[in-house]
Design an enzyme around this catalytic site. Structure first.
Site, mmCIF file in Angstrom:
data_model
loop_
_atom_site.group_PDB
_atom_site.id
_atom_site.type_symbol
_atom_site.label_atom_id
_atom_site.label_comp_id
_atom_site.label_asym_id
_atom_site.label_seq_id
_atom_site.Cartn_x
_atom_site.Cartn_y
_atom_site.Cartn_z
ATOM 1 N N GLU A 112 0.827 -1.203 0.000
ATOM 2 C CA GLU A 112 0.000 0.000 0.000
ATOM 3 C C GLU A 112 0.863 1.257 0.000
ATOM 4 O OE1 GLU A 112 -4.145 -1.221 2.151
ATOM 5 O OE2 GLU A 112 -2.326 -1.368 3.372
ATOM 6 N N GLU A 132 -3.940 -9.585 3.275
ATOM 7 C CA GLU A 132 -4.736 -9.341 4.481
ATOM 8 C C GLU A 132 -5.875 -10.332 4.643
ATOM 9 O OE1 GLU A 132 -2.986 -5.258 3.421
ATOM 10 O OE2 GLU A 132 -3.726 -7.028 2.342
#
Length: 260
Positions: A112, A132
């Protein structure tokens, strides 16, 4: 300088350096320090381009799960716990060309962070991804939004739904990274890219970035209005006068800009 994040400046290039051994896990302290150095890099006139780098072995393997594991919904929904997303947004908002220099792993929050940059130059043995889902959660610092905008929703869903690690060649073919180089050349390659802009028209570069990034959130008609507004604004700069005068007198590509 922070304990885990520092800003190093050399030759008009600022390097945001993560340094939390062994894997640069992104804890709350890194979130705070990253936000601070990104803001500093944005504001300093002696910095014309920015590299985000985790070192020779790893970019960042993700968030600090040990720190996060016992947090509740109330914890994560509170304003105080939005630090990682806010830090990524601060990096994305740097009004200068930015490049992530990726080595080893760039996973979860680490990827990210890479997505918050304008370009991603990676080692040819890199592993990237948004794993995730394997922890029972989803990306929460821009992964679902920036990755989908970068490679399209269908490909992003495959990466996010499976949580799989993506190797270098597939990452390049998908557009998750822009360039592959040997592992020991990553920082040098990122620096070569950044050096293109150290004597560039800084305000025009900032306007171009604002037009592209801002336009992605608008329909075409409003995106064109934004572009027209930012285009007109460049005519208030010294570099516009320098650039056009140089073109008339010497042809293209010979202007010596001041950054004003």
């Amino acid at each position: 300088m922070g304990e885990f994040v520092r800003l190093e400046v050399d030759g008009a290039i600022g390097t945001i350096r993560l340094d939390r051994p062994k894997m640069n896990a992104l804890n709350r302290q890194i979130e705070v320090e990253l936000r601070e150095v990104a803001l500093e890099a944005a504001e300093r006139d002696d910095i014309r381009a920015v590299i985000v780098y985790g070192g020779e072995k790893v970019f960042a393997a993700g968030a600090d799960i040990k720190e996060m594991a016992e947090m509740s919904y109330a914890d994560m929904a509170s304003k105080e716990q939005r630090g990682l997303s806010d830090a990524m947004s601060q990096v994305a908002a740097i009004p200068k060309p930015t490049v992530a220099a990726l080595t080893g792993y760039a996973l979860g929050g680490g990827f990210e962070l890479a997505l918050s940059c304008d370009r991603r130059i990676a080692a040819d043995n890199i592993k990237v991804g948004q794993p995730e889902i394997l922890l029972g959660v989803i990306p929460g610092a821009g992964g679902t939004q920036r990755l989908a905008r970068l490679i399209g929703p269908s490909k992003a869903k495959d990466i996010i739904y499976t949580g799989r690690f993506v190797d270098a060649q597939e990452a390049l073919s998908l557009g998750m990274v822009d360039e592959l180089v040997p592992a020991d050349e990553v920082y040098a390659a990122a620096r070569r890219w950044a050096e293109q802009f150290t004597n560039g028209a800084a305000r025009a570069l900032a306007a171009a970035k604002a037009a592209i990034d801002g336009g992605l959130d608008l329909d075409l008609a409003n995106g064109l209005k934004l572009e027209t507004h930012l285009f007109a604004g460049t005519f208030a700069t010294e570099d516009q006068k320098i650039g056009m005068r140089s073109f008339i007198e010497n042809g293209p590509g010979k202007a010596k800009f001041t950054g004003n």
